[in-house]
Scaffold this active site. Structure first.
Site, mmCIF file in Angstrom:
data_model
loop_
_atom_site.group_PDB
_atom_site.id
_atom_site.type_symbol
_atom_site.label_atom_id
_atom_site.label_comp_id
_atom_site.label_asym_id
_atom_site.label_seq_id
_atom_site.Cartn_x
_atom_site.Cartn_y
_atom_site.Cartn_z
ATOM 1 C CE LYS A 1 36.282 35.340 43.459
ATOM 2 N NZ LYS A 1 36.303 35.990 42.157
ATOM 3 C CD GLN B 1 34.977 36.014 38.658
ATOM 4 O OE1 GLN B 1 34.793 36.011 39.872
ATOM 5 N NE2 GLN B 1 36.120 35.653 38.114
ATOM 6 C CG ASP C 1 39.446 41.825 42.310
ATOM 7 O OD1 ASP C 1 39.981 40.909 42.964
ATOM 8 O OD2 ASP C 1 38.677 41.635 41.363
#
Ligand code: NDP
Length: 297
Positions: free
Chosen positions: A55, A99, A122
């Protein structure tokens, strides 16, 4: 099935990342805006470390700012929440991703709830879930967003198509159904209590499998010519190679490829799109925070 009917998620994601790079160049030149993504990793899970590294690399390659926060697995919930608070009020950070999974001492939901919904890269915050359902400027979860982009690219207008989604999780199944409904499909959502899963799948012009069961969807569950998107990622033992694994999806690819019109395989289908969509979400978030119309990606 000819190769062109296999959706090359790697190539599609590379194109999307290139478009994002161009949009970022324009935002810098025209608005003095460099979108910034903060990624928070708690602990040393090897798979999560790889994701976070990828990422970070993709964010920098797109010309964006990347802020990486790697915390020890002994981090308390209070410490993590105080980092989130700092990132929420940092003007250089437009998107925040924590995460998952988090260590046991931390309540995941409390952490998701603490992220500013405007920076929720997200799209897991309940405000964004609600906006997606009610029709508003939501941040959309990356994996279903990537699936939708691939479907629109291959099929064009999705209006009137019968879409069957297998799986009803908050991160894939439900938002996927919402996006396909918004695209004017007729939706069926299946789950572990669905009475006749094969028959329901056979109705689908668009079949999305997001279950987490290796090769569960068989070739004879697929309507000839259907678009099949396999979201599942399952590690299964490699036959004849002790201790080695390979990745398979939720769809039995070798059977499905001869029946489907187009198919996104595992690996190389949906997977690569997820990071690209994370970057796209960060650009969208940065623009909205600055009152700029987000670029069409
Ligand atoms: P969840 O475990 O949260 O949800 C799985 C869903 O599948 C549930 O709704 C469950 O039903 C349903 N299900 C389980 N067994 C059956 C069955 N026998 N018949 C019908 N439905 C069933 O998984 P996720 O949504 O998080 O992930 C799904 C898959 O996608 C996983 O393999 C995951 O690794 C992968 N994934 C891939 C991503 C990518 O980037 N490509 C990103 C995210 C996930 P019920 O609700 O009734 O229990």
């Amino acid at each position: 099935m000819a190769d062109e009917n296999i959706i090359d998620g790697k190539a599609f994601a590379a194109d999307l990342r290139a478009r994002i790079g161009e949009a970022v160049t324009q935002l810098k030149a025209q608005h003095d805006l460099t979108p910034g993504l903060a990624v928070v990793l708690v602990g040393a899970d090897p798979a999560s470390q790889v994701y976070v590294r990828n990422k970070n690399k993709a964010t920098l390659e797109a010309g964006m700012q990347s802020f990486e926060h790697v915390l020890p697995d002994t981090t308390s919930q209070e410490e993590l929440l105080s980092l989130i608070e700092r990132l929420n009020s940092d003007d250089a950070v437009h998107g925040i991703l924590v995460q998952l999974p988090l260590p046991d001492q931390i309540d995941e939901q409390a952490v998701i709830d603490a992220i500013d919904p405007a920076k929720d890269a997200d799209g897991f915050h309940v405000i964004n879930t609600g906006r997606l359902a009610a029709g508003g400027d939501a941040m959309v979860p990356c994996t279903p967003l990537g699936c939708l982009m691939m479907l629109k690219d291959r099929l064009g207008d999705l209006s009137g198509k019968e879409a069957v989604i297998v799986g009803r999780s908050n991160i894939v199944g439900k938002p996927m159904a919402q996006l396909l409904l918004d695209a004017n499909c007729t939706i069926t959502i299946c789950h572990s209590r669905t009475a006749d899963l094969p028959a329901t799948c056979r109705r689908a012009d668009i079949l999305v499998a997001a279950v987490g069961r290796p090769e569960m969807v068989r070739g004879d569950w697929i309507k000839p010519g259907a678009a099949v998107i396999d979201v599942g990622i399952n590690r299964v033992p490699k036959p004849g190679e002790e201790g080695k694994f390979r990745l398979v999806g939720d769809v039995a690819f070798d059977e499905a490829k001869d029946v489907a019109g187009v198919i996104a395989p595992v690996p190389g289908g949906v997977g690569p799109m997820t990071i690209a969509c994370l970057l796209a979400n960060t650009v969208t978030a940065a623009c909205r925070q600055k009152g700029i119309e987000p670029p069409a990606l």
